[in-house]
Design an enzyme around this catalytic site. Structure first.
Site: not given
Ligand code: K1U
Ligand code: ZN
Length: 180
Positions: A46, A51, A94-95, A136-137, A140
Site C-alpha cells: 500500500g 508519504q 510502513c515504507l 493503515h493507508e 496516513h
Molecule cells: O507504507 C505503507 O503504508 C505501506 C505498508 C502497508 C502495510 C503493510 C503491512 C500491514 C499494513 C500496511 C507496506 O507495504 S510495508 C511493506 C510490506 O508490508 C511488504 C513488503 C513486501 C511484500 C509484502 C509486504
Molecule cells: Zn504506512
C-alpha cells in the site's frame, strides 16, 4: 509513470491531515499510477499520497499474493462506513518507517466508500491483509502512523531508532551522503 521519493519518519509532512480530492481527473489518475509504481518498486502492499509529500486523500493498495495476478486498488476520498466489532491483530510495516514492524490491533472487517480512478463512487468490503492495509493507508490521510497505535514506550523506541538512522545517513560516511 514516475517513481516518487518516499518520506521517512519522523517528518512533519506525515503528521498532517490530507485534503479531499474535488474529482478524480487526469492529474489524480497520474498520481494514483505513480503511487502504484512506487509501491510495487519498494516493494509494499500500500501507499498513501502524504508519504510522497502530496497532502491529498489518495491511496493505493494491492494485497494480492505473490503467485496471483496483480490486483491494484486506486482510491480517492476513502471513507470508513462500517467496521466489525471483532478486532484482529496484524504485524504491520510502513515504507515511511523502514525495517520496523509491530503488531497492531484494528477491526477485522471494514466497508469503505471511495472514488475510483474513473471518479465513480464504489464500496468495498475488506478483511485480512487487505482490510488491515486499507485502514493503515487511511490513517496516513489523518496524519496517523502505525506506531501511534502502540504504547508510548514502543513508539518512542522506534522513532528514536529512525532519528538515529537519519542522522547516520547524513554523516560523511553515511549512505545518502556518499551517494550525493
Ligand atoms: O507504507 C505503507 O503504508 C505501506 C505498508 C502497508 C502495510 C503493510 C503491512 C500491514 C499494513 C500496511 C507496506 O507495504 S510495508 C511493506 C510490506 O508490508 C511488504 C513488503 C513486501 C511484500 C509484502 C509486504
Ligand atoms: Zn504506512
Amino acid at each position: 509513470m514516475a517513481l516518487l521519493p518516499i518520506i521517512i519518519a519522523p517528518d512533519p509532512r506525515l503528521k498532517q491531515i490530507a485534503a479531499p480530492v474535488a474529482r478524480v481527473d487526469d492529474r489524480i489518475r497520474q498520481l494514483m499510477d505513480d503511487l502504484l509504481e512506487t509501491m510495487y518498486q519498494a516493494p509494499g502492499v500500500g501507499l498513501a499520497a502524504p508519504q510522497v509529500g502530496v497532502l491529498e486523500r489518495v491511496i493505493v493498495v494491492d494485497a494480492s499474493a505473490k503467485d496471483e495476478d496483480r490486483a491494484p486498488l486506486r482510491m480517492a476520498n476513502p471513507e470508513l462506513i462500517q467496521a466489525s466489532d471483532e478486532d484482529v491483530q496484524y504485524e504491520e510495516g510502513c515504507l515511511s518507517l523502514p525495517e520496523h514492524y509491530a503488531e497492531v490491533v484494528r477491526p477485522a472487517w471494514v466497508r469503505v466508500r471511495y472514488l475510483d480512478h474513473e471518479n465513480e463512487i464504489r464500496e468495498l468490503d475488506a478483511e485480512g491483509l487487505l482490510g488491515t492495509c486499507i485502514q493503515h493507508e487511511m490513517d496516513h490521510l489523518e496524519g496517523i502512523l502505525f506506531v501511534d497505535h502502540l504504547s508510548a514506550l514502543k513508539r518512542n523506541m522506534i522513532l528514536r531508532k529512525l532519528i538515529k538512522t537519519k542522522k547516520a545517513d547524513k554523516t560523511p560516511t553515511g549512505a545518502s551522503a556518499a551517494a550525493e
